[in-house]
Design a protein around this motif. Structure first.
Motif, PDB file in Angstrom:
ATOM      1  N   LYS A   1      -8.268  15.779   2.280  1.00 29.73           N
ATOM      2  CA  LYS A   1      -7.615  14.982   1.254  1.00 29.73           C
ATOM      3  C   LYS A   1      -6.996  15.863   0.168  1.00 29.73           C
ATOM      4  O   LYS A   1      -7.441  16.996  -0.064  1.00 29.73           O
TER       5      LYS A   1
ATOM      6  N   SER B   1      -2.536   7.331   0.825  1.00 23.72           N
ATOM      7  CA  SER B   1      -3.580   7.199   1.829  1.00 23.72           C
ATOM      8  C   SER B   1      -3.494   8.273   2.909  1.00 23.72           C
ATOM      9  O   SER B   1      -4.464   8.546   3.601  1.00 23.72           O
ATOM     10  N   ARG B   2      -2.324   8.884   3.068  1.00 24.52           N
ATOM     11  CA  ARG B   2      -2.139   9.894   4.105  1.00 24.52           C
ATOM     12  C   ARG B   2      -2.930  11.167   3.763  1.00 24.52           C
ATOM     13  O   ARG B   2      -2.946  11.597   2.616  1.00 24.52           O
TER      14      ARG B   2
ATOM     15  N   THR C   1       1.550   4.599   1.222  1.00 24.12           N
ATOM     16  CA  THR C   1       1.105   5.436   2.353  1.00 24.12           C
ATOM     17  C   THR C   1       0.966   6.886   1.963  1.00 24.12           C
ATOM     18  O   THR C   1       0.152   7.614   2.522  1.00 24.12           O
TER      19      THR C   1
ATOM     20  N   MET D   1       0.846  -1.208   0.000  1.00 28.14           N
ATOM     21  CA  MET D   1       0.000   0.000   0.000  1.00 28.14           C
ATOM     22  C   MET D   1       0.874   1.248   0.000  1.00 28.14           C
ATOM     23  O   MET D   1       1.839   1.350   0.748  1.00 28.14           O
TER      24      MET D   1
END
Length: 272
Positions: free
Chosen positions: A37, A6-7, A3, A1
């Motif tokens: 986001k 996704s962070r 990161t 994944m």
């Protein structure tokens, strides 16, 4: 994944901002936690004095937290940087510079040669709809045109994040509505050329928030924290009269009304 994918782009963790000490102590923000986001248009609304602008200035690096953390790409924000462009309610243009040279200002400070700076600036002058006004001075421009220059200047050095503090607050109602539509067009247009900008936009207007946002963060009365987050899943271009728009707007108003009443009551008690 991955990161980095996704962070959150922006993350506040138990954020607190206090001004003054002792009897003069005021908490603008307390226990504020949120995440935003990458590529989203985020709008912050709340009662007057709830810390909306303080939060924005902390994102810009102008103010530091009293407690907690404020992260950009997982790294604490501790100073201003070229990765963040900011647009204020007041246009803050240099009266002795033309439209084009106002837009080149940040590029010049970054050490970009004049010819390249003017080329980059011209692109954004065109994008905000001011082609033909490159040699005009600020005193000859309308309020809406001045704010277009300020937006072009903030975008010209390619920041990752655009911070906007009540940018249309001083405009008349008709010009304000036009600028809301223009900002949406500009944000989408830039997103076709490069990575979509993450926007944090502060406003008092629920009408404006609902028209512009992907997500609306409703702050409580002072000290500010998040009362609620509303996703605005309405396709663009948006209409101020659509059923979806009116439904979302009423949800925001419902959250906000209680906090506005608290703010009025608190201010009344302080004056007593």
């Amino acid at each position: 994944m991955n990161t980095s994918m996704s962070r959150p782009k922006i993350e506040a963790i138990n954020l607190e901002k206090k001004f003054g000490d002792g009897k003069e102590e005021v908490f603008a923000l307390e226990d504020l936690s949120l995440s935003m986001k990458a590529g989203e248009f985020n709008v912050v609304v709340g009662p007057s004095g709830c810390g909306k602008s303080t939060f924005l200035y902390m994102l810009a690096g102008f103010e530091k937290p009293t407690k907690g953390e404020l992260l950009l790409n997982g790294v604490p924000i501790n100073k201003p940087g070229p990765d963040r462009g900011i647009v204020f309610q007041e246009y803050a243009l240099f009266p002795w510079r033309t439209v084009l040279s106002n837009v080149t200002f940040g590029l010049e400070r970054a050490g970009i040669r004049r010819k390249e700076a003017e080329k980059q600036a011209q692109h954004y002058v065109d994008l905000v709809g001011l082609a033909g006004f490159e040699n005009a001075y600020p005193h000859t421009l309308s309020g809406g045109m001045k704010q277009r220059v300020a937006i072009a200047r903030a975008l010209a050095y390619h920041p990752e994040i655009l911070l906007m503090d009540e940018p249309f607050g001083s405009l008349d109602a008709q010009t304000r509505k036009l600028m809301q539509k223009e900002l949406t067009r500009l944000w989408l247009e830039i997103g076709k050329e490069e990575e979509k900008k993450t926007v944090v936009f502060v406003t008092h207007s629920v009408i404006e928030a609902t028209f512009l946002a992907d997500r609306i963060f409703v702050f409580t009365s002072r000290p500010g924290k998040v009362k609620g987050i509303i996703d605005v899943d309405i396709p663009r271009p948006r209409s101020f009269d659509s059923d979806e728009y009116l439904h979302i707007r009423s949800k925001v108003l419902e959250l906000l009304e209680e906090e506005v009443q608290k703010s009025i009551t608190n201010n009344f008690d302080i004056k007593k």
